[in-house]
Each structure stands twice: as structure tokens, then as C-alpha cells.
Design an enzyme around this catalytic site. Structure first.
Site, PDB file in Angstrom:
ATOM      1  N   HIS A 158      33.850  38.545  31.691  1.00  0.00           N
ATOM      2  CA  HIS A 158      32.395  38.697  31.837  1.00  0.00           C
ATOM      3  C   HIS A 158      32.102  39.604  33.024  1.00  0.00           C
ATOM      4  O   HIS A 158      32.838  39.602  34.007  1.00  0.00           O
ATOM      5  CB  HIS A 158      31.720  37.342  32.064  1.00  0.00           C
ATOM      6  N   ALA A 207      51.717  23.826  43.300  1.00  0.00           N
ATOM      7  CA  ALA A 207      50.859  23.366  42.204  1.00  0.00           C
ATOM      8  C   ALA A 207      49.388  23.440  42.582  1.00  0.00           C
ATOM      9  O   ALA A 207      48.992  23.083  43.692  1.00  0.00           O
ATOM     10  CB  ALA A 207      51.231  21.938  41.820  1.00  0.00           C
TER      11      ALA A 207
END
Length: 233
Positions: A158, A207
Site C-alpha cells: 500500500h 524471536a
């Protein structure tokens, strides 16, 4: 009428209402007693059949189907849990000895005038629910490990301007960039890598990190945005 009866059974505090609720639960959710030897044998048979069917589909259907859509050596590909979703304007080149979850999405930027390039080297692991969006080029070098839910975001999809977004216009060229994951790097679960980023050789990304700029070789980086926290060598 039926709706009112169900509501009464669920909410009545009377003795009769509690009695009905108790017995209806038993009727709706009956419990079969476990027969240890029988059910253990049935469980083992179930697992055997599931694995046999999964292996048959992997070998005879999903793997050759996926290979027909990609280039490169692609030898010894181990594709499990189905076949990746392929979207957009994308050309994939695959090395040898790659292990890949079928619950993965590979997507090329649709408004590109040329084929977007996804290049995956040898001995690469691509884990469960990875999403790789290729704006121009994504290179995953040899021996890289991608854990589950890794997102390589080579393009945003976008534009920045809200009026353009509302009008359904595509992202701009300046929002797009290459991503390079160099040899031996390891990206932990839930890592996001943005466009224009290179992750160095042997580097580990913790992570849940969001990598917004280049990370050097042989280090551990973590956080949002990801920063080097330790040198490995």
C-alpha cells in the site's frame, strides 16, 4: 418456542432446570470409556494411516506440482504439510536439499513490470507459516534457517498517502527493496525483515524481532527495531 426452551434450560436455577441441564449435557456429550489395548492400537493405526497418506501426497502430488512452477536444481526438496501458496508476479529459483513447509506463502509484487526474483540456496529450512513478499529480489543463501511465522516484507502493498490507499493505488517504487539473508543466518520465530535489509553471515535474529536495517555478520540481534546484542565470534 424452541429458543425459549433452550434459554430456560441454560439459565434456570430451579431444581428441575438444573436436573435437565445436567442430563442434557450428558446426552449432548456422551463419553465412551477408554479400553487401553484397543484404543492404543487404534491410535497407532490412525497415526500410521495419516503418515502414509501424507507421504503419498507429498511424494506423488504436492512436490512435483510445486517443482513444475520453479527453476533451479530443486533436487531432494522435502516439502511437508501441503504446497506453498504462490501469488503475484514471481520467479522462484531453488537450490538442493531444501526443507520447506507447505503452509507458506510466496508473493511477488503485482505491479512490477518485470518478474520479481526469489532465490533460495542449498540446505535451507523454511518453516511453518513463513510469508515471503518479493518487491524486487529476495535472496536466501545456503544453510539459512527460517523458523515459524517469519515475514520477509520486500514491499508493503500500500502507498504511504492515505488518499492513495483509499483509492486502491499500489505502493511506490521507493517503498520497495531487496532483502538478502546471507549464508548460515538463523531467523527465530516471528521475525519480520523489512525491504532493503541485508542480514549477515552466521547471524542470529531473536524471536519476534523487527529488522529495519542491515545487521552485520556473526552476531545476535534482537528487539523492535532489532539491534546487535552480542558478537558470536
Amino acid at each position: 418456542m424452541l429458543v425459549k426452551m433452550v434459554y430456560w434450560v441454560k439459565n434456570s436455577e430451579s431444581d428441575f432446570g438444573c436436573f435437565c441441564r445436567k442430563w442434557l449435557k450428558k446426552i449432548i456429550n456422551p463419553q465412551v470409556p477408554v479400553i487401553p489395548f484397543l484404543h492404543h492400537a487404534l491410535f497407532s493405526l490412525h497415526i500410521l494411516l495419516v503418515n502414509l497418506i501424507a507421504d503419498f501426497l507429498r511424494i506423488m502430488y504436492f512436490t512435483p506440482l510445486f517443482k513444475s512452477q520453479i527453476k533451479g536444481s530443486k533436487s531432494n526438496l522435502y516439502l511437508y504439510s501441503g504446497m506453498p501458496l504462490l501469488l503475484g508476479n514471481l520467479e522462484i529459483t531453488l537450490g538442493k536439499d531444501v526443507r520447506m513447509s507447505g503452509i507458506t506463502t510466496f508473493c511477488g509484487r503485482a505491479c512490477s513490470t518485470t518478474k520479481n526474483q526469489l532465490i533460495i540456496g542449498d540446505n535451507v529450512d523454511i518453516g511453518w507459516q513463513n510469508s515471503i513478499s518479493v518487491g524486487t529480489k529476495v535472496i536466501i543463501e545456503n544453510d539459512v534457517r527460517l523458523a515459524g511465522k517469519v515475514f520477509l516484507a520486500g514491499y508493503p502493498g500500500h502507498p504511504i498517502d492515505s488518499v492513495d490507499r483509499a483509492a486502491g493505488k499500489p505502493d511506490l517504487d521507493e517503498q520497495v527493496g531487496d532483502i538478502v539473508i546471507k549464508q548460515g543466518a538463523w531467523l527465530g520465530t516471528g521475525v519480520t525483515v523489512l525491504a532493503g535489509v541485508t542480514i549477515g553471515c552466521g547471524t542470529i535474529i531473536g524471536a519476534g524481532s523487527v529488522v529495519t536495517k542491515d545487521i552485520p555478520d556473526n552476531c545476535i540481534a534482537a528487539g523492535n527495531p532489532a539491534r546487535v546484542v552480542k558478537s558470536i565470534k
